[in-house]
Design an enzyme around this catalytic site. Structure first.
Site: not given
Ligand code: UDX
Length: 439
Positions: A255, A259, A262, A322, A329
């Protein structure tokens, strides 16, 4: 039953404290942010995390879970002090440990009874020893009976409570195995594998685990980019790979890349540590570069399909990094929007949970109330976050609302043959469709 003080009420500290309360412990969650603590006392969550509000309410009502900004009150009589504060990325990826330092100093200043200090935050290798030094120095002349135990978290946003209650493993690192065993006792009700090792190894396990997961994703994204040129289907490739139990099927979804708060921070921090210690993290640097490139490839596809981006209306579905979180973030969407805006594109966007956070961060964006408003008059649509609600949208209605019918499916959630049959110029990531509407 033990008495715990958890310092930091972010998604790690709040979930950890609440779940330990749910296991029967007496937990005080502490934060310096007064508004956040006031909200928590009134049952208002600082983050969107499925199931969190319910479990916090249950445990607050039972009296096992309390919230305060008062360090002395929080640490009073505590058997364990969990440091679960943020360790944001500083310059060139170095983890900023200022909040860890201040937590350690407060423990040194306010605690006089024996205590086990548990590093729950993701901290560079060697931080446990550093925390020990800070406390010993601060208590020079009045030694404190304490031990530091590293206990890295492996919680995923969007499934953090489940990941706490059903962990694959608990990792504990300490110079003092009795202290590690005392922390292990807290996790006993979970009946999961508990690994006790030294403190630096435990700290490295956390970074190595996250960096490996990010590497898996960048690996499949590199394979996806090859598939686009060679006419193979990366979803089928990853399915075929996953039958091999040594590879597994998870974290092989191609994809627009990874991000969040973490992976980007941890991979950069590990690479930074490597350089500081004289080794060359070429693999990690490639993992980061591939990930950065995935975002650019989306813009490339759109620029090609539209013959330029200036003044084009681009709809964005999904801003969180997600699904099942409001966290934006280092979301890939942020960079995609910035790249598009730099070329004069006009952005309209929607996310099921992250709109409030997005509005603070992204300017010059038209915020919509649903996916259909995003499609209205759009020349192209980008599917950036694989929220379930996008999988069920009325694609015919989307088609009718759009000005031009170009879709870039950044998470491969739709079926190419269905999209083609509907007449979309459909791009995805590595499944052999590069906008062909005829096949
Ligand atoms: C991660 C680790 O999974 C967790 O163990 C650690 O404690 C914290 O960091 P999190 O960042 O919440 O958790 O999300 P995760 O589910 O790991 O996804 C990270 C990113 O990778 C997301 O942007 C996601 O979209 C992306 N991803 C994930 C892919 O692009 N492909 C995949 O196959 C899986």
């Amino acid at each position: 039953m033990s008495k715990l003080c958890v310092i930091g009420t972010g998604y790690v500290g709040l979930v950890t404290g609440t779940c330990f309360a749910d296991l029967g412990n007496d937990v005080t969650c502490l934060d310096v942010n007064e508004t956040r603590i006031e909200n928590l006392i009134n049952g208002i969550m600082p983050i969107y995390e499925p199931g969190l509000e319910e479990i916090v309410t249950q445990n607050t009502e039972s009296g096992r879970l309390t919230f305060t900004t008062n360090f002395e009150e929080a640490l009073k009589g505590a058997d364990f002090a969990f440091i679960a504060v943020g360790t944001p990325s500083g310059d060139d990826g170095e983890a900023d440990l200022q909040y860890v330092r201040s937590a350690a100093e407060s423990i040194a200043d306010l605690v006089n009874d024996p205590i086990i200090v548990v590093n729950k935050s993701t901290v560079p290798v060697g931080t446990g020893d550093w925390v020990t030094e800070i406390i010993n120095k601060r208590r020079a002349g009045k030694p404190l009976d304490f031990t530091v135990v590293s206990n890295p978290e492996f919680l995923r946003e969007g499934s953090a409570i489940n990941d706490f209650m059903f962990p694959d493993r608990v990792v504990l690192g300490s110079i003092n195995s009795d202290a590690a065993k005392s922390v292990a006792e807290l996790y006993a009700p979970l009946r999961c594998p508990v690994m006790i090792t030294d403190i630096r190894t435990a700290e490295m396990i956390k970074y190595a685990s996250n960096a490996f997961l990010a590497t898996k994703i960048s690996f499949i994204n590199e394979i996806a980019n090859m598939c686009e040129e060679m006419g193979a289907n990366v979803s089928e490739v990853s399915r075929g790979m996953g039958y091999d139990h040594r590879i597994g099927t998870q974290f092989l979804d191609a994809g627009i890349g990874w991000g969040g708060s973490c992976f980007p921070k941890d991979v950069k921090a590990l690479a930074h540590m490597a350089v500081l210690h004289g080794t060359h993290p070429q693999l990690l640097q490639a993992v980061i570069e591939i990930n950065r490139n995935q975002r650019r490839r989306v813009v490339l596809k759109l620029r090609k399909a539209l013959g330029g981006l200036d003044d084009k209306v681009i709809g964005i579905l999904g801003i969180s990094f997600k699904p099942n979180t409001d966290d934006i973030r280092d979301s890939p969407t942020l960079e995609v929007i910035h790249l598009l805006q730099n070329e004069g594109a006009i952005i309209q966007a929607y996310d099921p949970q992250a709109m409030e956070n997005a509005k603070k961060e992204l300017k010059r964006v038209k915020y919509c109330e649903n996916p259909y408003q995003v499609a209205e008059g759009a020349d192209a649509l980008i599917l950036a976050t694989s929220w379930n609600e996008f999988k069920q949208i009325d694609l015919k209605k989307i088609y009718d609302l759009m000005n031009q019918k170009i879709i870039v499916d950044g998470r491969n959630i739709w079926k190419p043959e269905v999209m083609r049959d509907m007449g979309f110029t459909y791009y995805d990531v590595g499944r052999g469709t590069n906008g062909d509407t005829e096949k």
